[in-house]
Scaffold this motif. Structure first.
Motif, PDB file in Angstrom:
ATOM      1  N   LEU A 131       0.824  -1.203   0.000  1.00  0.00           N
ATOM      2  CA  LEU A 131       0.000   0.000   0.000  1.00  0.00           C
ATOM      3  C   LEU A 131       0.859   1.254   0.000  1.00  0.00           C
ATOM      4  N   GLN A 156       2.358   2.098  -3.520  1.00  0.00           N
ATOM      5  CA  GLN A 156       1.393   2.664  -4.479  1.00  0.00           C
ATOM      6  C   GLN A 156       1.184   4.146  -4.207  1.00  0.00           C
ATOM      7  N   ALA A 184       2.642   7.295  -6.711  1.00  0.00           N
ATOM      8  CA  ALA A 184       1.577   7.886  -7.529  1.00  0.00           C
ATOM      9  C   ALA A 184       1.976   9.258  -8.059  1.00  0.00           C
ATOM     10  N   PRO A 188      -5.226   7.900  -5.391  1.00  0.00           N
ATOM     11  CA  PRO A 188      -5.880   6.767  -4.726  1.00  0.00           C
ATOM     12  C   PRO A 188      -5.577   6.773  -3.237  1.00  0.00           C
ATOM     13  N   ALA A 225      -5.418   4.463   0.478  1.00  0.00           N
ATOM     14  CA  ALA A 225      -5.068   3.105   0.902  1.00  0.00           C
ATOM     15  C   ALA A 225      -6.303   2.222   0.954  1.00  0.00           C
ATOM     16  N   GLN A 240      -9.076   2.503  -0.898  1.00  0.00           N
ATOM     17  CA  GLN A 240      -9.477   2.165  -2.265  1.00  0.00           C
ATOM     18  C   GLN A 240      -8.602   1.066  -2.855  1.00  0.00           C
ATOM     19  N   ILE A 241      -7.299   1.186  -2.639  1.00  0.00           N
ATOM     20  CA  ILE A 241      -6.369   0.177  -3.164  1.00  0.00           C
ATOM     21  C   ILE A 241      -6.631  -1.172  -2.511  1.00  0.00           C
ATOM     22  N   THR A 242      -6.842  -1.168  -1.195  1.00  0.00           N
ATOM     23  CA  THR A 242      -7.100  -2.413  -0.478  1.00  0.00           C
ATOM     24  C   THR A 242      -8.368  -3.086  -0.982  1.00  0.00           C
ATOM     25  N   GLU A 291      -9.864  -2.749  -3.867  1.00  0.00           N
ATOM     26  CA  GLU A 291      -9.701  -3.221  -5.236  1.00  0.00           C
ATOM     27  C   GLU A 291      -8.886  -4.517  -5.282  1.00  0.00           C
ATOM     28  N   LEU A 292      -7.829  -4.577  -4.489  1.00  0.00           N
ATOM     29  CA  LEU A 292      -7.003  -5.784  -4.445  1.00  0.00           C
ATOM     30  C   LEU A 292      -7.788  -6.965  -3.876  1.00  0.00           C
ATOM     31  N   LEU A 319       2.007  -1.498  -8.680  1.00  0.00           N
ATOM     32  CA  LEU A 319       0.902  -1.925  -9.532  1.00  0.00           C
ATOM     33  C   LEU A 319       0.770  -1.065 -10.782  1.00  0.00           C
ATOM     34  N   GLN A 320       1.158   0.208 -10.693  1.00  0.00           N
ATOM     35  CA  GLN A 320       1.092   1.104 -11.841  1.00  0.00           C
ATOM     36  C   GLN A 320       2.485   1.385 -12.363  1.00  0.00           C
TER      37      GLN A 320
END
Length: 326
Positions: free
Chosen positions: A127, A130, A134, A171, A173, A175-177, A179-180, A259-260
């Motif tokens: 996390l 990312q 960003a 994003p 943390a 939102q990322i969590t 989505e994962l 991830l990006q």
């Protein structure tokens, strides 16, 4: 050294306090380390630690240097607590009748502590990376878009993509969590687990025995703790040495957990693929990217951690509780 037994709650509180203080002090340097490690040849946004921090402040403001800090501050308490308490646990059970541990047993204790630590470390690092990276990706896309607009005829798919308007998304943390977890389940939060083990286990194997032996040099008597400044300096030296030693693994872990990607940046299928591509396309020195930043982060982080831990702040606080109840 015949140290008195420290209760588990005291160990956890000491580790947590140390982690919170340390992370707050050095997080901007850690952000610069992540961005320097992630940038690839041909897509370099930053030339050094100072250049990265100055550009981050200009484009994202002062608090841009603390993107991802909330994740670390939330999870650093269990992470540091597990690491320090696990090392004590393994050292205690590997010692025979209170005798001095051999170097091999000290390394085994460190190995056990590092292995336990990754339970919390891997999702935290996922996390954090990312959020930290960003800003670099957004800045790179803006730069590519500006260059593409100046060019009369974009001739490559990368240039055409960069020419499209870039809307910077920030994003969180959470939102990322989500989505994962939605797309990959709990395994999504443990992406890069193998690389994290390759970094954290050798780090602990180097750090804990080195710290213990350096700290002993400051003891005038085997039954008396070394002065706090000796613990601080020992933590700094041991931490920075271990950090630089495992930096190649940290570069691989950072790349795998991102991830990006920026425009035209490589993707990787695993540890071996990542190692091969970095070696072939960026050269062996790429494995030392961010090494001095990492040393600057780890040295005070573990110096502070050891001072707080060995001063036993939590023991003092816990000792006050019965008095107040009485």
């Amino acid at each position: 050294m015949a140290d008195k037994q420290i209760s588990l709650p005291a160990k956890l509180i000491n580790g947590g306090i140390a982690g919170l203080i340390g992370v707050t002090c050095v997080f901007p340097i850690d952000l610069a380390k992540t961005r320097l490690q992630n940038q690839q040849n041909g897509q370099r946004m930053y030339t050094s630690l100072s250049d990265c921090l100055l550009k981050t402040i200009r484009s994202e403001g002062y608090f841009g240097m603390y993107r991802g800090a909330a994740v670390n501050l939330t999870l650093v308490t269990p992470e540091k607590a597990i690491k320090l308490a696990a090392n004590d646990f393994f050292r205690h059970h590997l010692s025979k009748d209170g005798k001095k541990l051999t170097l091999l047993r000290e390394m085994l204790a460190g190995c056990g502590a590092g292995t336990c630590q990754v339970i919390v470390t891997t999702p935290m690092e996922m996390l954090k990376i990312q959020l930290q990276d960003a800003g670099r990706i957004a800045a790179q896309k803006k730069l590519m878009a500006a260059q593409a607009q100046l060019s009369p005829s974009p001739s490559s798919p990368g240039a055409a993509a960069a020419a499209e308007p870039v809307a910077e998304r920030r994003p969180t943390a959470t939102q990322i969590t989500r989505e994962l977890l939605r797309s990959k389940g709990i395994a999504g939060l443990y992406k890069g687990l193998g690389a994290t083990l390759l970094r954290d286990v050798p780090f602990s194997i180097v750090y804990f025995p080195l710290f213990a032996n350096l700290n002993k040099l400051g003891q005038k008597d085997p039954n008396v703790k070394a002065p706090f400044y000796v613990s601080f300096l020992s933590g700094c030296v041991a931490g920075s040495t271990a950090a630089v030693a495992v930096n190649p693994c940290d570069v691989i872990k950072t790349r795998l957990q991102s991830l990006q990607r920026g425009v035209n940046e490589d993707t990787y299928s695993g540890i071996l693929d990542c190692t091969k591509k970095i070696w072939q396309r960026e050269g062996p020195m790429a494995f030392l990217k961010g090494a001095y930043c990492r040393a600057l982060v780890i040295a005070p982080l573990f110096g502070i951690a050891q001072v707080v831990y060995f001063l036993g702040i939590a023991e003092f606080l816990l000792d006050l509780l019965p008095q107040r109840r009485g």
